[in-house]
Design an enzyme around this catalytic site. Structure first.
Site, PDB file in Angstrom:
ATOM      1  N   CYS A 331      36.776  52.116  -3.697  1.00  0.00           N
ATOM      2  CA  CYS A 331      37.471  51.253  -4.657  1.00  0.00           C
ATOM      3  C   CYS A 331      38.880  51.789  -4.937  1.00  0.00           C
ATOM      4  O   CYS A 331      39.730  51.782  -4.065  1.00  0.00           O
ATOM      5  CB  CYS A 331      36.648  51.108  -5.933  1.00  0.00           C
ATOM      6  SG  CYS A 331      37.101  49.651  -6.903  1.00  0.00           S
ATOM      7  N   HIS A 428      30.775  49.651  -4.098  1.00  0.00           N
ATOM      8  CA  HIS A 428      30.065  50.663  -4.870  1.00  0.00           C
ATOM      9  C   HIS A 428      28.571  50.559  -4.589  1.00  0.00           C
ATOM     10  O   HIS A 428      28.065  49.525  -4.151  1.00  0.00           O
ATOM     11  CB  HIS A 428      30.286  50.441  -6.373  1.00  0.00           C
ATOM     12  CG  HIS A 428      31.684  50.654  -6.833  1.00  0.00           C
ATOM     13  ND1 HIS A 428      32.227  51.903  -7.003  1.00  0.00           N
ATOM     14  CD2 HIS A 428      32.654  49.760  -7.162  1.00  0.00           C
ATOM     15  CE1 HIS A 428      33.475  51.779  -7.446  1.00  0.00           C
ATOM     16  NE2 HIS A 428      33.755  50.499  -7.541  1.00  0.00           N
TER      17      HIS A 428
END
Length: 483
Positions: A331, A428
């Site tokens: 991310c 994630h």
């Protein structure tokens, strides 16, 4: 309306989240339909919910303890710090605004309607709601317009249990002092107290326990010893990851950014016997024996790029790569690995462009709607499918995107360097997928343990519930929940 009980604390990190998770599992084991609730949380460790929003990761764990999927009603107000004085305000799972702390106090009381709306829905759907406070009700300077502690308890008519942390010392003063500063009406809402995190023989605190009861008039519900397996559960505070035993021959180092986010990505790796995790704090050089360096998520990508450079980690990463080491950016960490990060609208701070680390040939532009979704992807290197989730703003593009980390449906996801040793992904939760984690570790030359990560979490929640049943008056706690 369901019965409800609220656990408040004498301070932050006294174990409220863990107590609520354990009580939720204990109530579920009694056959009750139970749900967790935290009116206001402040955390950059967020989870994507079944209804397409985000809540604090602790409430997602508590939902699992209840046998439920995470839902935005479980944490209607989430504050995600972006700077020392400002935070993104998430209301019922969606971004409302970004505000300075001083300005948040002006809008805080207006959020009570959303808080009570979410609480009401949970109450109508379940037999019991166990509520977690935030910080401490002793912060009486924050009482006006409060939605997190006594303000909520008063508005919703919920009884309160106060939790003190004996491990940090001064627990008598913590509890007696809290009563002393509370408004008498708020103090009358407290039905009792719990002593948490005791190390050694709890009987040694019998006199102190009796003194608290005598001075406050509150009923004691027990002394909970230190729960040694707490590290097996997803942590809400990055500092808690350091409590995991040091073990394993594969050394993974995670850079501890100032605005680190979603670091629970590491939790499944902590349970692996062949893996050793180091959370690298500010001011420490990258260990020379690191095999893999993870750049985790960040709530302030450009701010944490500056933070990274201030530690000299940019130079360390280049040296690590030259030594043959691997780097994974997730991310915000993925965005940092590229050539530049642009934020033309100032979504995470002042508008501008920050040079990236230049380890991937990609560029990132912040903008557009936040991506909040659960996904199924296929990892390119192993060919394995895995589950994960996205929670980010911005898009990344560039030549290295032609070597994707994964495929999501027909789309390319992430990027990989030409030598294959630097990877970036927006996904994630990938390591919670057992098959993917085992294949990823095998490619690094170590064998994964036979356990299922979700199985480890479930077993630990059961052990936590049994721990509380042994040492606390759980039956008494559940009995005081009001109708």
């Amino acid at each position: 309306m369901a019965r409800a009980l609220m656990i408040q604390g004498t301070g932050s990190n006294v174990g409220k989240s863990m107590l609520v998770a354990g009580l939720c599992r204990a109530a579920r084991n009694r056959g009750l339909s139970v749900a967790p609730f935290k009116p206001q949380n402040m955390s950059n460790n967020a989870a994507v919910t079944s209804d397409g929003g985000e809540i604090g990761r602790a409430q997602a764990l508590q939902a699992q303890a209840c046998g439920l999927r995470a839902h935005t009603d479980m944490n209607p107000v989430l504050l995600k710090p972006e700077t020392d004085t400002g935070a993104q305000v998430i209301v019922q799972g969606q971004r409302l605004t970004t505000t300075k702390a001083r300005d948040y106090f002006k809008i805080k009381s207006t959020l009570m309607a959303s808080v009570l709306d979410s609480f009401g829905r949970l109450g109508r759907a379940h037999d019991l709601v166990i509520v977690e406070g935030a910080g401490s009700p002793a912060e009486i300077n924050l009482r006006k317009g409060d939605i997190a502690n006594m303000g909520f308890a008063e508005a919703a008519g919920v009884p309160v249990i106060l939790c003190g942390d004996i491990d940090r010392g001064g627990v008598i003063a913590q509890i007696v002092g809290t009563q002393a500063v509370l408004d008498p009406t708020d103090a009358a809402r407290v039905c009792g107290f719990i002593i948490n995190k005791f190390r050694g023989d709890p009987r040694l605190f019998d006199d102190g326990y009796a003194m608290i009861e005598a001075r406050t008039g509150w009923r004691g519900f027990g002394v909970a010893p230190w729960f040694a397996d707490a590290w097996r559960l997803p942590a809400e505070d990055a500092l808690d990851i350091r409590q995991a035993p040091s073990k394993g021959r594969l050394h993974i180092v995670c850079l501890q950014f100032s605005r680190i986010a979603n670091f629970d990505d590491l939790d499944p790796l902590l349970a692996e016997p062949e893996v050793r995790i180091t959370m690298l704090p500010a001011g420490q050089p990258l260990p020379a024996d690191a095999d893999v360096v993870i750049l985790p998520g960040s709530k302030s990508t450009r701010g944490d790029l500056a933070f990274l450079r201030a530690q000299g980690w940019d130079i360390d990463l280049i040296a690590h790569h030259r030594r043959g080491g691997r780097i994974l950016g997730i991310c915000g960490g993925y965005q940092m690995l590229g050539q530049s990060v642009a934020d033309p609208d100032g979504l995470e701070g002042p508008p501008g462009v920050t040079p990236g680390l230049g380890l991937l040939d990609t560029t990132t532009v912040m903008g557009g709607d936040k991506h909040l979704t659960e996904v199924t992807a296929r990892h390119v290197a192993t060919g394995l499918p895995f589950s994960g989730y996205e929670i980010h703003i911005g898009t990344s593009d560039g030549p290295d995107r032609m070597r994707p980390f994964a495929h999501v449906a027909d789309a390319l996801e992430g990027a990989v360097s030409p030598d294959g040793r630097i990877s970036g992904s927006y996904l994630h939760g990938m390591f919670a997928d057992d098959a993917f984690r085992r294949a990823w570790l095998a490619a690094l030359g170590v064998s994964a343990g036979p356990q299922s990560y979700n199985g480890v979490v479930e077993e630990t929640l059961d052990a936590l519930a049994a721990h509380l049943e042994t040492h606390l008056n759980v039956e008494g706690l559940l009995a005081i929940a009001q109708t």
